[in-house]
Scaffold this active site. Structure first.
Site, PDB file in Angstrom:
ATOM      1  N   LYS A 114       0.837  -1.212   0.000  1.00  0.00           N
ATOM      2  CA  LYS A 114       0.000   0.000   0.000  1.00  0.00           C
ATOM      3  C   LYS A 114       0.865   1.252   0.000  1.00  0.00           C
ATOM      4  O   LYS A 114       0.638   2.176  -0.791  1.00  0.00           O
ATOM      5  CB  LYS A 114      -0.921  -0.042   1.229  1.00  0.00           C
ATOM      6  CG  LYS A 114      -1.876   1.123   1.344  1.00  0.00           C
ATOM      7  CD  LYS A 114      -3.103   0.753   2.145  1.00  0.00           C
ATOM      8  CE  LYS A 114      -2.860   0.621   3.627  1.00  0.00           C
ATOM      9  NZ  LYS A 114      -2.626   1.919   4.300  1.00  0.00           N
TER      10      LYS A 114
ATOM     11  N   SER B 100       7.022   9.257  12.391  1.00  0.00           N
ATOM     12  CA  SER B 100       5.977   9.020  11.397  1.00  0.00           C
ATOM     13  C   SER B 100       6.539   9.138   9.987  1.00  0.00           C
ATOM     14  O   SER B 100       7.052  10.187   9.595  1.00  0.00           O
ATOM     15  CB  SER B 100       4.839  10.029  11.576  1.00  0.00           C
ATOM     16  OG  SER B 100       4.012  10.038  10.428  1.00  0.00           O
TER      17      SER B 100
ATOM     18  N   GLN C 122       4.717   9.121   7.413  1.00  0.00           N
ATOM     19  CA  GLN C 122       3.816   9.995   6.655  1.00  0.00           C
ATOM     20  C   GLN C 122       4.254  11.440   6.801  1.00  0.00           C
ATOM     21  O   GLN C 122       4.292  12.192   5.829  1.00  0.00           O
ATOM     22  CB  GLN C 122       2.380   9.812   7.157  1.00  0.00           C
ATOM     23  CG  GLN C 122       1.858   8.406   6.875  1.00  0.00           C
ATOM     24  CD  GLN C 122       0.435   8.205   7.348  1.00  0.00           C
ATOM     25  OE1 GLN C 122      -0.128   9.056   8.028  1.00  0.00           O
ATOM     26  NE2 GLN C 122      -0.147   7.081   6.999  1.00  0.00           N
TER      27      GLN C 122
ATOM     28  N   ASP D 112       1.960  -1.161  11.729  1.00  0.00           N
ATOM     29  CA  ASP D 112       0.633  -1.586  11.268  1.00  0.00           C
ATOM     30  C   ASP D 112       0.298  -3.025  11.660  1.00  0.00           C
ATOM     31  O   ASP D 112      -0.787  -3.510  11.355  1.00  0.00           O
ATOM     32  CB  ASP D 112       0.535  -1.441   9.745  1.00  0.00           C
ATOM     33  CG  ASP D 112       0.470   0.022   9.330  1.00  0.00           C
ATOM     34  OD1 ASP D 112       0.107   0.869  10.173  1.00  0.00           O
ATOM     35  OD2 ASP D 112       0.774   0.316   8.162  1.00  0.00           O
TER      36      ASP D 112
ATOM     37  N   LYS E 172      -4.773   5.567  14.705  1.00  0.00           N
ATOM     38  CA  LYS E 172      -4.777   4.941  13.374  1.00  0.00           C
ATOM     39  C   LYS E 172      -6.219   4.934  12.844  1.00  0.00           C
ATOM     40  O   LYS E 172      -7.042   5.705  13.298  1.00  0.00           O
ATOM     41  CB  LYS E 172      -4.161   3.542  13.447  1.00  0.00           C
ATOM     42  CG  LYS E 172      -2.666   3.566  13.773  1.00  0.00           C
ATOM     43  CD  LYS E 172      -1.866   4.167  12.633  1.00  0.00           C
ATOM     44  CE  LYS E 172      -0.391   4.248  12.925  1.00  0.00           C
ATOM     45  NZ  LYS E 172       0.352   4.996  11.907  1.00  0.00           N
TER      46      LYS E 172
ATOM     47  N   ARG F  95      -6.667   1.428  17.861  1.00  0.00           N
ATOM     48  CA  ARG F  95      -6.393  -0.005  17.711  1.00  0.00           C
ATOM     49  C   ARG F  95      -6.118  -0.715  19.031  1.00  0.00           C
ATOM     50  O   ARG F  95      -6.351  -1.918  19.134  1.00  0.00           O
ATOM     51  CB  ARG F  95      -5.251  -0.237  16.716  1.00  0.00           C
ATOM     52  CG  ARG F  95      -5.711   0.029  15.287  1.00  0.00           C
ATOM     53  CD  ARG F  95      -4.652  -0.253  14.249  1.00  0.00           C
ATOM     54  NE  ARG F  95      -5.261  -0.168  12.921  1.00  0.00           N
ATOM     55  CZ  ARG F  95      -4.582  -0.022  11.794  1.00  0.00           C
ATOM     56  NH1 ARG F  95      -3.264   0.038  11.823  1.00  0.00           N
ATOM     57  NH2 ARG F  95      -5.212   0.043  10.649  1.00  0.00           N
TER      58      ARG F  95
ATOM     59  N   ARG G  43      -7.634  -3.547   9.369  1.00  0.00           N
ATOM     60  CA  ARG G  43      -6.687  -4.465  10.032  1.00  0.00           C
ATOM     61  C   ARG G  43      -7.313  -5.119  11.267  1.00  0.00           C
ATOM     62  O   ARG G  43      -6.947  -6.238  11.631  1.00  0.00           O
ATOM     63  CB  ARG G  43      -5.389  -3.742  10.367  1.00  0.00           C
ATOM     64  CG  ARG G  43      -4.683  -3.214   9.108  1.00  0.00           C
ATOM     65  CD  ARG G  43      -3.226  -2.930   9.312  1.00  0.00           C
ATOM     66  NE  ARG G  43      -2.724  -2.037   8.277  1.00  0.00           N
ATOM     67  CZ  ARG G  43      -2.382  -2.401   7.041  1.00  0.00           C
ATOM     68  NH1 ARG G  43      -2.490  -3.669   6.679  1.00  0.00           N
ATOM     69  NH2 ARG G  43      -1.949  -1.520   6.163  1.00  0.00           N
TER      70      ARG G  43
HETATM   71  C1  S3P Z   1       2.500   4.786   6.251  1.00  0.00           C
HETATM   72  C2  S3P Z   1       3.069   5.093   7.459  1.00  0.00           C
HETATM   73  C3  S3P Z   1       2.543   4.640   8.749  1.00  0.00           C
HETATM   74  C4  S3P Z   1       1.519   3.515   8.597  1.00  0.00           C
HETATM   75  C5  S3P Z   1       0.575   3.749   7.467  1.00  0.00           C
HETATM   76  C6  S3P Z   1       1.316   3.921   6.149  1.00  0.00           C
HETATM   77  C7  S3P Z   1       3.106   5.320   5.019  1.00  0.00           C
HETATM   78  O1  S3P Z   1       1.943   5.742   9.401  1.00  0.00           O
HETATM   79  O2  S3P Z   1       0.801   3.341   9.800  1.00  0.00           O
HETATM   80  O3  S3P Z   1      -0.332   2.653   7.332  1.00  0.00           O
HETATM   81  O4  S3P Z   1       2.783   4.823   3.927  1.00  0.00           O
HETATM   82  O5  S3P Z   1       3.922   6.251   5.129  1.00  0.00           O
HETATM   83  P1  S3P Z   1       2.836   6.715  10.333  1.00  0.00           P
HETATM   84  O6  S3P Z   1       4.114   6.880   9.646  1.00  0.00           O
HETATM   85  O7  S3P Z   1       2.105   7.995  10.467  1.00  0.00           O
HETATM   86  O8  S3P Z   1       2.961   5.964  11.635  1.00  0.00           O
END
Ligand code: S3P
Length: 437
Positions: free
Chosen positions: A21, A166, A168, A314, A341, A345, A386
């Protein structure tokens, strides 16, 4: 839809899981910002990535979908996006919303990002604050979506110390860094997935990494490339656990990404006694991949090393079920991020496991699961893919039937999950359920 599970003899077999993903989102986004045409194969056609795909089309990118998993992206270059006509809908995807914020902060037009009920409750100040420091203005609803992004064609480079680890947020700031006038760097308090950095590398964008600081020079051109997306280890984790928990099963899950920033789940399960081996290691682009061989194993409770949390972020729903099936107690600490999340969770897993008769002690950022056997019951998954899949795996060894209500969200990351689990020998059926009250 609901999942109905009966205790079953999972036997195993040779299977593949859908594409990763995180990498699928990035392939679409970076391919769109590149100069030239990129082909993507092994793409995850789950709803999260389809939200990213539609948003990029709304921003004027031409993307052809040849079949479910192969696409061609006609890159428009860093400065080639167009103002969207309406809202950009991120659906359920936190990754889409946070990464898009980084890209849109550097545009000379405004945009509005919306999401579903779950996404609308998730914290966005973690991207709003660094982007504001870079010169973008983002309006939110008390730190939550919808977000109105007032972009600036030119941003200020910053050195940003992330308060939470993170990927993200890191990716968001690095993307915005491309549009800055000075270099940008991000400090991560713990190592997080580095797919953005690796894919930048395959597209000719240099990223530096020194003692936790990830740096990027502005204005670098992304050069289109062909991207093969590996199987998603986060999806494979459900299959791995179903095989581990079975009486006598063996499976090979082929072509799964084993990027070391993602393999915490393998380390934790091995520490619990799992027999998992990696075969035929190879690389797709800059992403390491292997076939995973898994055999039924007797699991024991452990204290999970908090240093592994960001490398398995995750997989805690899977690990809670592993803990419930293991002999003895398993202690999880430093997992407070799980509360923000797709659902809370920790709360969702604790509630579901208690329904199955498992003793769980919960704290704000941890849990202790007292393992052993468990019974059946009706589980709520809080529209979290999940949570639904983790309890489906629990249902393969519960002593009575397990029903998981409203599991439609599974399609966000793992289309075909129930079919795959039943091919391995699980007795799972998907039924139209009563609407929830
Ligand atoms: C992800 C980073 C994770 C993860 C998410 C996908 C990504 O989040 O939980 O499902 O693709 O960068 P965080 O980095 O905010 O923890």
């Amino acid at each position: 839809m609901d999942f109905h599970l009966q205790a079953s003899a999972v036997r195993g077999g040779t299977v593949t899981v859908p594409g990763d993903k995180s990498i699928s989102h990035r392939a679409l986004m970076l391919g769109s910002l590149a100069e030239g045409t990129s082909s993507i194969t092994g793409f995850l056609a789950g709803e999260d990535c389809l939200s990213t795909l539609q948003a990029l089309r709304d921003l004027g990118v031409r993307i052809e979908q040849h079949d479910v998993t192969s696409l061609t992206v006609h890159g428009v270059g860093l400065r080639g996006l167009n103002a969207p006509r309406g809202d950009l809908d991120m659906g359920n995807s936190g990754t889409a919303m946070r990464l898009f914020c980084g890209v849109l902060a550097g545009q000379g037009f405004d945009s509005r990002l919306v999401g579903d009920e779950s996404l609308s409750g998730r914290p966005m100040n973690r991207v709003i604050l660094p982007l504001a420091a870079m010169g973008a203005r983002i309006e939110s609803q008390d730190g939550k979506p919808p977000l109105s992004v007032h972009g600036q064609a030119s941003l200020r480079g910053i050195d940003y110390e992330m308060p939470v680890a993170s990927a993200q947020v890191k990716s968001c700031v690095l993307l915005a860094g491309l549009y800055a006038e000075q270099p940008t760097s991000v400090f991560e308090p713990a190592v997080t997935r580095d797919h953005t950095e690796r894919m930048f590398g395959t597209m000719g964008v240099e990223v530096t990494a020194t003692e936790g600081w990830i740096g990027i020079e502005p204005g670098q051109t992304l050069t289109a490339t062909d991207i093969e997306v590996p199987g998603d280890l986060s999806s494979a984790a459900f299959i791995i656990l179903a095989v581990l928990l079975a009486e006598s099963a063996e499976a090979s899950i082929t072509g799964v990404g084993i990027n070391p920033t993602r393999t915490g789940v393998i380390d934790i399960l091995r520490a619990m006694g799992a027999d998992i081996s990696l075969e035929n290691p190879r690389e797709l682009g800059r992403e390491p991949v292997a076939d995973l061989r898994v055999r039924s194993s007797r699991l024991r409770g452990i204290e999970v090393d908090p240093a592994l949390v960001s490398l398995a972020i995750d997989e805690f729903p899977v690990l809670f079920v592993a803990a419930a099936a293991a002999q003895g107690r398993t202690v999880f600490t430093g997992i407070g991020e799980l509360r923000v999340k797709e659902s809370d969770r920790i709360g969702a897993m604790a509630a579901g496991l208690r329904t199955l008769g498992v003793l769980v002690d919960e704290s704000p950022d941890g849990a202790i699961v007292h393992g052993g056997a468990f019974t059946g019951g009706e589980i709520q998954c809080f529209s979290d893919h999940r949570i639904a899949m983790a309890f489906a795996v629990a249902g393969t060894i519960a002593s009575a039937d397990v029903v998981i209500r409203n599991v439609d969200a599974v399609d966000t990351s793992f289309p075909g999950f129930a079919d795959l689990l039943s091919r391995l020998g699980a007795r799972i059926s998907v039924r139209v359920g009563e609407p929830s009250t």
